[in-house]
Design an enzyme around this catalytic site. Sequence first.
Site, PDB file in Angstrom:
ATOM      1  CE  LYS A   1      -2.002  -1.220   3.889  1.00  0.00           C
ATOM      2  NZ  LYS A   1      -1.319  -2.510   4.156  1.00  0.00           N
TER       3      LYS A   1
ATOM      4  NE  ARG B   1       2.308  -5.193  10.939  1.00  0.00           N
ATOM      5  CZ  ARG B   1       3.424  -4.932  10.231  1.00  0.00           C
ATOM      6  NH1 ARG B   1       4.604  -5.277  10.703  1.00  0.00           N
ATOM      7  NH2 ARG B   1       3.349  -4.310   9.090  1.00  0.00           N
TER       8      ARG B   1
ATOM      9  NE  ARG C   1      -4.541  -1.985   9.093  1.00  0.00           N
ATOM     10  CZ  ARG C   1      -3.472  -1.221   8.895  1.00  0.00           C
ATOM     11  NH1 ARG C   1      -3.539  -0.137   8.188  1.00  0.00           N
ATOM     12  NH2 ARG C   1      -2.331  -1.583   9.393  1.00  0.00           N
TER      13      ARG C   1
ATOM     14  NE  ARG D   1       6.229  -0.352   9.957  1.00  0.00           N
ATOM     15  CZ  ARG D   1       5.088  -0.551   9.324  1.00  0.00           C
ATOM     16  NH1 ARG D   1       4.872   0.042   8.155  1.00  0.00           N
ATOM     17  NH2 ARG D   1       4.156  -1.319   9.834  1.00  0.00           N
TER      18      ARG D   1
ATOM     19  NE  ARG E   1       7.804  -2.432   5.942  1.00  0.00           N
ATOM     20  CZ  ARG E   1       6.496  -2.492   6.131  1.00  0.00           C
ATOM     21  NH1 ARG E   1       5.683  -1.942   5.263  1.00  0.00           N
ATOM     22  NH2 ARG E   1       6.010  -3.118   7.167  1.00  0.00           N
TER      23      ARG E   1
END
Length: 220
Positions: free
Chosen positions: A14, A172, A89, A161, A128
């Site tokens: 996203k 998650r 969400r 992160r 990431r």
Amino acid sequence: MTVVVLLGAPGAGKGTQAKFLETEFGLAHLASGDLLRAAVAAGTPVGREADRYMSRGQLVPDATMIRVFLDRLDQPDARSGAVLDGFPRTGTQAEALDEALTEHGRRVDHAILIEVPVEDLVARAAGRWICSAAGHVYHAIAHPPRVVGVCDVDGSPLVQRADDTADTVRARMAQQLGALEDVVRHYRRRGVLRTVDGLRPIREVTEAVRAQLVFDRGAA
Ligand code: AP5
């Protein structure tokens, strides 16, 4: 003005595609996770509350999230068009967004679901790297920066992160995928849901998203 909602599981792409929409279509990029991380870094009451949930991979409660995000949506830079990354969400957030937009004679024009199988998402998060200045997104293998640890766009250091550890990523997925289904159903019922295959290379996903927006504009 155009409102685009990007939907997808954690790590689906996203943020990556939102950056493209911001540049290509001049839309303000509003990322719920970035808003929360800024609040955590600033040590505000919202940040302290959010941190308790984010560190466990859980969703921040609707009441807090709706207030924070709708405040941001009301800022002047978002009034001429916005791409929403990470909000709504839950079904409750989707309803609250519809109400807020309707009050201003606006609506969600496009909801684009980036589909990626769950088994591919843990590796994405593990690789990431994020630009510390403006949130430009990289991946160690799929989209490496030209110089290791440095953002191609603005030269700022790349960071990882806190919630990208394998355990938190799995949490998650477990906590959030059911709520994502509610949001997908919400936009399908409203006739604005489109899907793109998020397993394809980043540029091909970008092309698919662009084609969807251009097609919808042409058909409108
Ligand atoms: P948030 O920051 O929104 O995280 P997320 O939804 O879990 O999504 P991500 O940012 O992890 O992934 P993304 O889909 O943006 O993927 P990206 O482009 O970075 O939220 C963090 C937390 O805040 C939540 O867990 C929750 O606690 C809380 N929160 C946020 N919003 C909330 C809300 N509305 N309500 C309640 N709580 C909320 O890409 C991932 C990686 O893959 C990158 O390395 C990228 O380079 C790579 N990649 C991207 N596309 C491709 C591709 N096509 N092929 C290969 N690699 C790719």
